[in-house]
Design a protein around this motif. Structure first.
Motif, short mmCIF file in Angstrom:
data_model
loop_
_atom_site.label_atom_id
_atom_site.label_comp_id
_atom_site.label_asym_id
_atom_site.label_seq_id
_atom_site.Cartn_x
_atom_site.Cartn_y
_atom_site.Cartn_z
N VAL A 9 0.97 -1.35 -0.01
CA VAL A 9 0.10 0.01 0.09
C VAL A 9 0.85 1.09 0.01
O VAL A 9 1.91 1.51 0.91
CB VAL A 9 -0.83 0.03 1.19
CG1 VAL A 9 -1.90 1.36 1.39
CG2 VAL A 9 -1.94 -1.25 1.20
N ILE A 10 0.72 2.19 -1.01
CA ILE A 10 1.55 3.34 -1.07
C ILE A 10 0.77 4.67 -0.67
O ILE A 10 -0.25 4.62 -1.36
CB ILE A 10 2.04 3.47 -2.53
CG1 ILE A 10 2.88 2.13 -2.68
CG2 ILE A 10 3.24 4.46 -2.72
CD1 ILE A 10 3.51 2.03 -4.17
N ASP A 11 1.01 5.47 0.06
CA ASP A 11 0.63 6.67 0.77
C ASP A 11 1.21 7.75 0.43
O ASP A 11 2.41 7.72 1.09
CB ASP A 11 -0.10 6.68 2.16
CG ASP A 11 -1.21 5.57 2.41
OD1 ASP A 11 -2.34 5.79 1.49
OD2 ASP A 11 -1.39 4.92 3.12
N GLU A 12 1.13 8.71 -0.56
CA GLU A 12 1.68 9.71 -0.89
C GLU A 12 1.34 11.16 0.08
O GLU A 12 0.03 11.57 -0.32
CB GLU A 12 1.75 10.00 -2.23
CG GLU A 12 3.00 11.12 -3.06
CD GLU A 12 2.71 10.96 -4.32
OE1 GLU A 12 3.15 12.28 -4.75
OE2 GLU A 12 2.57 10.10 -5.11
N ALA A 13 2.24 11.18 0.95
CA ALA A 13 1.47 12.43 1.83
C ALA A 13 2.34 13.76 1.59
O ALA A 13 3.28 13.59 0.64
CB ALA A 13 1.64 12.01 3.31
N GLU A 14 2.13 14.77 2.29
CA GLU A 14 2.78 16.10 1.87
C GLU A 14 4.27 16.14 2.26
O GLU A 14 5.23 16.37 1.54
CB GLU A 14 2.34 17.05 2.79
CG GLU A 14 2.80 18.73 2.48
CD GLU A 14 2.21 19.11 1.41
OE1 GLU A 14 2.80 20.27 0.92
OE2 GLU A 14 1.25 18.93 0.93
N ALA A 15 4.67 15.22 3.41
CA ALA A 15 6.07 15.38 3.96
C ALA A 15 6.85 14.19 3.36
O ALA A 15 8.14 13.99 3.37
CB ALA A 15 5.96 15.49 5.39
N LEU A 16 6.01 12.87 3.38
CA LEU A 16 6.76 11.67 2.89
C LEU A 16 5.97 10.94 2.03
O LEU A 16 4.62 10.96 2.06
CB LEU A 16 7.36 11.03 4.08
CG LEU A 16 6.63 10.98 5.51
CD1 LEU A 16 5.56 9.74 5.32
CD2 LEU A 16 7.34 10.73 6.72
N VAL A 17 6.56 9.71 1.81
CA VAL A 17 5.83 8.66 1.03
C VAL A 17 6.04 7.35 2.03
O VAL A 17 7.06 7.10 2.53
CB VAL A 17 6.48 8.05 -0.39
CG1 VAL A 17 5.63 7.08 -0.94
CG2 VAL A 17 6.35 9.36 -1.05
#
Length: 505
Positions: free
Chosen positions: A307-315
């Motif tokens: 599962v890949i979650d791309e957030a503002e600060a990191l992945v």
């Protein structure tokens, strides 16, 4: 392994795919409405200096001011950037493919002033609310070398591993004695003195032309822009492994042939105009792979998934066994899943162009030897990545911290936009939550309604109304008793699920 480059051209978008062994391994997408700024050189005007952040905002002719950090400012930024480099000074050699870090100790307020004009290059595209990032250390990429007109530095790509070849290239560059610094690119492996010299001289002329334009231009704006994505991709990706370059547009095909004939003539016969009816990217199901790379969950062949979650600060990447139950024991199952996840993770990072800080949460492994296998596999697969990566050792919890150089927006940022309904949060309030918010607000208004003959009408989404009548009937009766009157609901089909208004009529 043989590879092919596919260039798919449409009026508003150009896509370049690098296919290795029939599998998509790199992807570049550029739209005319939002071309990349990375590599472009501008005349800028400092509009604000922030001593507290040791940074400055610079107007380079864009809507949003660009950002210049003190570490990216040359100490001699006021000087003529060409004459300040002394050709008689020896080239400063480095062990890697980038100049030594410039640890500027001078405060930014002593380096630049508000209203000052400076020559800058975009090092990172604008991302989200952030403006473009700038540097005053210019670099001009060619086919075999990257030319650095503001420093005396000699570097060799880390991908050239043969020590004898590295030494040969060092001696050739020192013999040529360029007016600035030089980094020999991976494509420079095996290049002759004539090839290197022609590349360096061309880039040297280009840098002088840029400086002349800087002197002539009196307002902030672009002085030099990078090549279009199709030419940039060929410059950076073309190698002996590439057997064919397919182009599905006749005008771009002519443009590519002219470019390759001038800078890489030995590959001219590899350029092919694609004229079949079947879409070019369908040859290797590339559009299916792109769609897969925009999913949050990626299934592995074994039945596990990441599962890949791309957030503002990191992945953040989470590894799970999913449907995979293994054959021997639990540790063997976990190791196989983690190793498969390593290959898919490295592949997805390249296709998605994820950058910055990346955290990979592998399934916990008890054996140290298994941890080492996973780390070795990760280092090997990331070694194929053209972007610079750095891996930190695995923690006791199975977490791996790593970084990948971020220059341009990721695939998700390029092709997608935040959900307009949830405003990019990824969730909305439950119907029960909204219903209880309505009841609590009515409780607060109870005292105000004493001795008043007013009706209460709630305007809200139909799903909330249905929920209240079907599930919250007891709560509705309770609030009507407290208010001493009935509560009516009016369905507003255009309201957001979380939106409601209370009217007293």
């Amino acid at each position: 392994m043989s590879a092919e480059i596919l260039i798919n051209v449409r009026p508003q978008e150009t896509r370049v795919a690098y296919v290795e062994g029939g599998i998509l391994s790199d992807l570049k997408i550029e739209r005319k409405t939002s071309p990349t700024l990375v590599g472009s050189i501008h005349r800028g005007t400092v509009i604000r200096v922030l001593p507290g952040m040791q940074a400055a905002f610079v107007d380079i002719g864009l809507e949003k001011a660009a950002f210049l950090y003190v570490g990216d400012i040359r100490e001699d930024v006021d000087d003529n950037f060409l004459s300040s480099v002394d050709r008689e000074e020896p080239l400063e050699e480095g062990d890697d493919d980038k100049p030594h870090s410039h640890h500027v100790k001078t405060p930014i307020q002593d380096l630049v002033k508000e209203g000052q004009s400076i020559l800058v290059q975009v090092s990172k595209d604008p991302l989200g609310t952030k403006g473009a990032r700038l540097t005053t250390h210019l670099s001009l990429p060619g086919r075999f070398v990257v030319f650095l007109p503001t420093v005396r530095h000699l570097g060799i790509s880390r991908r050239i591993e043969d020590e004898a070849e590295r030494e040969r290239l060092r001696q050739l560059v020192q013999k040529i004695n360029p007016s600035g610094g030089v980094i020999v690119r991976t494509a420079g492996d095996g290049a002759s003195e004539e090839m290197l010299k022609a590349d360096i001289e061309y880039l040297d002329r280009l840098s002088k032309e840029i400086f002349k334009n800087y002197e002539k231009k009196k307002t902030p704006g672009a002085l030099h822009t990078e090549l279009d994505v199709e030419l940039r991709a060929l410059r950076d990706m073309m190698s002996e492994e590439v057997t064919s370059v397919w182009v599905d547009d006749i005008e771009i095909h002519k443009k590519v042939v002219k470019f390759v004939s001038q800078f890489m003539p030995k590959y001219k016969q590899n350029i092919v105009l694609y004229e079949e009816k079947k879409p070019l990217f369908d040859l290797y199901d590339i559009d299916i792979e792109i769609s897969r790379s925009m999913e949050r969950k990626i299934w592995l062949k074994s039945g596990g998934y990441i599962v890949i979650d791309e957030a503002e600060a990191l992945v953040v990447i989470d590894v799970n066994t999913g449907k995979f139950v293994g054959k021997k024991d639990l540790e063997d199952t976990i190791l196989k899943t983690n190793l498969e996840a390593v290959r898919e993770t490295a592949h997805q990072l390249r296709i998605r162009n994820c950058g910055g800080i990346i955290i990979i949460d592998f399934i916990d492994m008890e054996k140290e030897s298994h941890r080492e296998k996973v780390m070795e596999a990760l280092a090997e697969d990331l070694g194929k990545d053209r972007a610079r990566t750095n891996i930190v050792s695995m923690s006791q919890l199975g977490l791996v911290e790593m970084t990948r150089k971020r220059i341009r927006p990721s695939l998700i940022k390029t092709l997608c936009e935040p959900c307009s309904y949830c405003d990019g949060k990824g969730y909305i309030k439950r119907k029960s939550t909204v219903a209880n918010e309505i009841f609590r607000e009515l409780e607060r208004d109870a005292d105000m309604l004493i001795n008043k003959k007013t009706n209460v009408v709630i305007h809200c989404h139909g799903d909330v109304t249905d929920w209240i009548y079907e599930v919250e009937g007891e709560s509705l009766e309770n609030i009507e008793k407290k208010l001493g009157r009935s509560v009516a609901f009016k369905i507003e089909p255009n309201y957001h699920l979380e939106q409601y208004e209370i009217f007293f009529v």
